[in-house]
Enzyme design. Sequence first.
Site, PDB file in Angstrom:
ATOM      1  N   TYR A  62       6.976  -3.192  10.978  1.00 54.69           N
ATOM      2  CA  TYR A  62       8.304  -2.705  10.610  1.00 54.69           C
ATOM      3  C   TYR A  62       8.255  -1.247  10.180  1.00 54.69           C
ATOM      4  O   TYR A  62       7.174  -0.677   9.969  1.00 54.69           O
ATOM      5  CB  TYR A  62       8.918  -3.578   9.505  1.00 54.69           C
ATOM      6  N   LEU A 119      -1.513   2.146   3.124  1.00 54.73           N
ATOM      7  CA  LEU A 119      -0.568   2.522   4.170  1.00 54.73           C
ATOM      8  C   LEU A 119      -0.480   4.051   4.204  1.00 54.73           C
ATOM      9  O   LEU A 119      -0.435   4.696   3.149  1.00 54.73           O
ATOM     10  CB  LEU A 119       0.822   1.932   3.896  1.00 54.73           C
ATOM     11  N   GLU A 158      -2.843   1.672  -4.129  1.00 54.48           N
ATOM     12  CA  GLU A 158      -1.473   2.180  -3.972  1.00 54.48           C
ATOM     13  C   GLU A 158      -0.529   1.278  -4.756  1.00 54.48           C
ATOM     14  O   GLU A 158      -0.960   0.311  -5.379  1.00 54.48           O
ATOM     15  CB  GLU A 158      -1.080   2.247  -2.493  1.00 54.48           C
ATOM     16  N   LYS A 216       1.470  -1.319   9.345  1.00 57.94           N
ATOM     17  CA  LYS A 216       2.650  -1.688   8.544  1.00 57.94           C
ATOM     18  C   LYS A 216       3.200  -3.027   9.027  1.00 57.94           C
ATOM     19  O   LYS A 216       4.196  -3.090   9.757  1.00 57.94           O
ATOM     20  CB  LYS A 216       3.699  -0.574   8.627  1.00 57.94           C
TER      21      LYS A 216
END
Length: 287
Positions: A33, A207, A183, A151
């Site tokens: 996505y 990411l 993260e 992702k």
Amino acid sequence: MGRTVYVNGTYLDEAEAMISIFDRGFLMADAVYEVTSVLGGRLLNFAGHLARLERSLNELDMAMPMNADGLLEVHRELLRLNGIHDGLVYLQITRGNPGDRDFAFPDPETTPLTVVLFTQNKPGLAASPLAESGMKVVSVDDIRWGRRDIKTVQLLYPSMAKMIAKKAGCDDAWLVEDGLVTEGSSNNAYIVKGGKIITHELGNDILHGITRAAVLRFAREAQMEIEERAFSVSEAQQADEAFVTSASAFVMPVVELDGRAIGSGKPGKQTKRLREIYLEESLKTAI
Ligand code: PMP
């Protein structure tokens, strides 16, 4: 009538939109996505999101279902049909519906990818009160899979992390692996110490944020010093400032980690400056 959404070439009311129960996005989280922010009716960093989408698909042996112009056209049409000024466009591509459940990937010749896009209306997206107060975050173990650079829609653990944060009276969670922050649950994490911006290096562990790339570029242009390396929770607690970045939160200050105030306990100067620069510069190239 609700939102108008896009499913496999058709624009239709959200109540009419249908996906098969055999869709691999539904059964196996076999899907990627993107989320692109919209300010003043224009898309921020669209080219970056498209490049990452292509990379995510490529890593999972899926092809781009349409070209860049086609995808831009769908984004713009949805913004127009839904009258979006400020908000988000969500795009998801799954490996499609093979008509049954099977672990093996279906033949892409006979099973086309599923393409879904919808908008989220968020008036005043850039004027978030959290940007003024700053976020409180709590650290949690990072137990996600090893390809966080792709992702995918495997968002169960990030959702659980957000719930842990919520129960702790916090706004978000920072994920920690081998004693180091990777993260945030849905953003990239940074600290500032002695004027230097420190954030986890790129790799499979995090990411590759589109906002991260833009913010680091603008920071370099503003002669700010940057160090791409992981940091620990205690280093973060002793930092002067902290913040996170994502397409929807832009640059968001973090003022507390595991109950300890960071710096003055208020959003830092450099963080505020980076938020201003990011919004200003991104709007210049918005399409
Ligand atoms: N890390 C994770 C785990 C995320 O989910 C996100 C947002 N999708 C980000 C970082 C930030 O990426 P971007 O700036 O491209 O929104």
